[in-house]
Design a protein around this motif. Structure first.
Motif, PDB file in Angstrom:
ATOM      1  N   ALA A  83       1.092 -23.707 -14.238  1.00  0.00           N
ATOM      2  CA  ALA A  83       2.594 -23.604 -14.048  1.00  0.00           C
ATOM      3  C   ALA A  83       3.112 -24.128 -15.345  1.00  0.00           C
ATOM      4  N   ARG A  84       2.624 -25.040 -16.207  1.00  0.00           N
ATOM      5  CA  ARG A  84       3.260 -25.249 -17.283  1.00  0.00           C
ATOM      6  C   ARG A  84       3.055 -24.302 -18.248  1.00  0.00           C
ATOM      7  N   HIS A  85       1.906 -23.460 -18.271  1.00  0.00           N
ATOM      8  CA  HIS A  85       1.702 -22.481 -19.191  1.00  0.00           C
ATOM      9  C   HIS A  85       2.835 -21.250 -19.096  1.00  0.00           C
ATOM     10  N   VAL A  86       2.961 -20.965 -17.718  1.00  0.00           N
ATOM     11  CA  VAL A  86       4.024 -19.901 -17.581  1.00  0.00           C
ATOM     12  C   VAL A  86       5.590 -20.612 -17.741  1.00  0.00           C
ATOM     13  N   ALA A  87       5.885 -21.919 -17.458  1.00  0.00           N
ATOM     14  CA  ALA A  87       7.037 -22.253 -17.810  1.00  0.00           C
ATOM     15  C   ALA A  87       7.173 -22.305 -19.357  1.00  0.00           C
ATOM     16  N   GLU A  88       6.250 -22.653 -19.872  1.00  0.00           N
ATOM     17  CA  GLU A  88       6.762 -22.867 -21.488  1.00  0.00           C
ATOM     18  C   GLU A  88       6.860 -21.270 -22.164  1.00  0.00           C
ATOM     19  N   ALA A  89       6.009 -20.515 -21.512  1.00  0.00           N
ATOM     20  CA  ALA A  89       6.340 -19.004 -22.028  1.00  0.00           C
ATOM     21  C   ALA A  89       7.677 -18.585 -21.594  1.00  0.00           C
TER      22      ALA A  89
END
Length: 376
Positions: A275-281
């Motif tokens: 989720a953090r990976h997706v949110a940062e992108a």
């Protein structure tokens, strides 16, 4: 006999959610009358029309719009819900999955699918370059076999990769040890009809909006609009989900190597990392294109993840886009480019270049599908 570890999570909707039933509602199901969108209950409507042959004739010709001749009290007796609506009626509405009484819920299969993607992302990140290369070669071979059979290339072509990550046979699937139950239904009042448009990140770095396939316009008011039932936060929608882990099964070699089973035990941590990976992108996407509310949402979400890591963050259903449904970015940019060539994903860069954006009062606002699970 399994040793079951059960945990209940309270569901908090962070942005509106649409999980499709697979059905599209048409003019027989809804009408816009007096600035409101009326969705009618099919059984009650059929019973009422059976008692009024003239109304039935008009309905056959005009669909639910024929109910404009009925009084408001009579219409309300047949309505599943009534929502404010401005402008012309939508051509169709994507239906949210619901129980037989029309009450929306979150299916356990959607939650488990999101968990599976997060676990695949974690496994790919932990793999060696040689393993990634071998998996890519296996996917390429499957895609070529599909082309030779003139079958759909995209369908099942990633099976070699998912089998390597999760287990080759169904009885070896590590996620057998994790059972996720459907949520109880929310009240129909929690359903709204969202207006969604597709933002496009152009190669020159500007923002445009999809009007038709291959046609983009700078003015979102001219863009194609998608109507979909969405689940919103509601004071009476006390959504909860139960997750059950079979601790005994997770100790057995039939589910594969220890590291695979360990990842399943740490499914919540894997979900949050993904989720953090997706949110940062997605935050970078919003910043580049000047989508103010989109950007503010992702800043809040990342801050929330940092402040409350005990919760589990997931993106569910339709609207989250390619990044939230694919684990391939864990293998790096070159692997993504190869997969795009294999499956003909997108034309040129950037990729992914489109996002579904919820509009409110004619302005772009939020992404769809974000929830968090708070342990009780």
């Amino acid at each position: 006999m399994g040793i079951l570890e059960r945990r209940i999570y309270r569901v908090e909707l962070l942005s509106p959610v649409h999980i499709g039933s697979g059905q599209r509602l048409g003019s027989a199901d809804f009408a816009v009358l007096d600035g409101r969108l009326w969705r009618f209950d099919p059984e009650r409507l059929a019973a009422a029309l059976a008692r009024d042959p003239r109304a039935l004739d008009r309905y056959i010709q005009e669909g639910a719009a024929a109910l404009r001749f009925w009084g408001e009290a009579d219409r309300r007796a047949l309505a599943r819900y009534v929502r404010p609506w401005s402008g012309p009626p939508p051509r169709e509405i994507r239906e949210h999955i619901a129980d037989p009484l029309g009450r929306p819920y979150l299916p356990g299969s959607s939650l488990k699918g999101a968990i599976r993607t997060a676990l695949a992302f974690a496994a790919l990140r932990a793999s060696s370059p040689a393993q990634r290369q071998a998996w890519l070669e296996a996917v390429a071979r499957r895609a070529e076999e599909a082309r030779q059979r003139r079958a759909r290339v995209k369908e099942f072509a990633d099976d070699p990769l998912m089998q390597a990550l999760m287990g080759k046979e169904p009885h070896e699937d590590a996620l057998r040890a994790l059972r996720v139950f459907d949520s109880p239904p929310a009240p129909i009042d929690a359903l709204d009809v969202g207006r969604i448009r597709v933002a496009v990140h152009e190669p020159n770095g500007t923002l445009s909006w999809l009007k038709a396939p291959g046609e983009h316009v700078p003015d979102p008011g001219q863009a194609f609009e998608i109507a979909a039932e969405i689940l919103r936060p509601h004071p009476r929608a006390a959504l909860r989900v139960e997750v059950e882990a079979d601790a005994f099964l997770l100790e057995r070699d039939v589910l594969g190597p220890q590291e695979r089973r360990a990842r399943v035990r740490e499914w919540a941590r894997a979900c949050n990392a993904f989720a953090r990976h997706v949110a940062e992108a997605e935050l970078r996407f919003g910043e580049r294109l000047g989508l103010a509310e989109w950007t503010a949402f992702y800043r809040r979400l990342l801050a929330q993840m940092e402040a409350e890591p005990q919760a589990v963050y997931l993106n569910l259903g339709w609207g989250g886009g390619w990044r939230s449904k694919a684990a391939a970015e864990a293998m790096g940019a070159e692997a993504v480019r190869r997969l795009r060539r294999l499956f003909d994903l997108g034309k040129g860069d950037p990729f992914p270049k489109t996002r579904r954006v919820l509009f409110e009062d004619g302005k772009p606002t939020l992404p769809l599908g974000w929830i968090r699970l708070i342990p009780e």
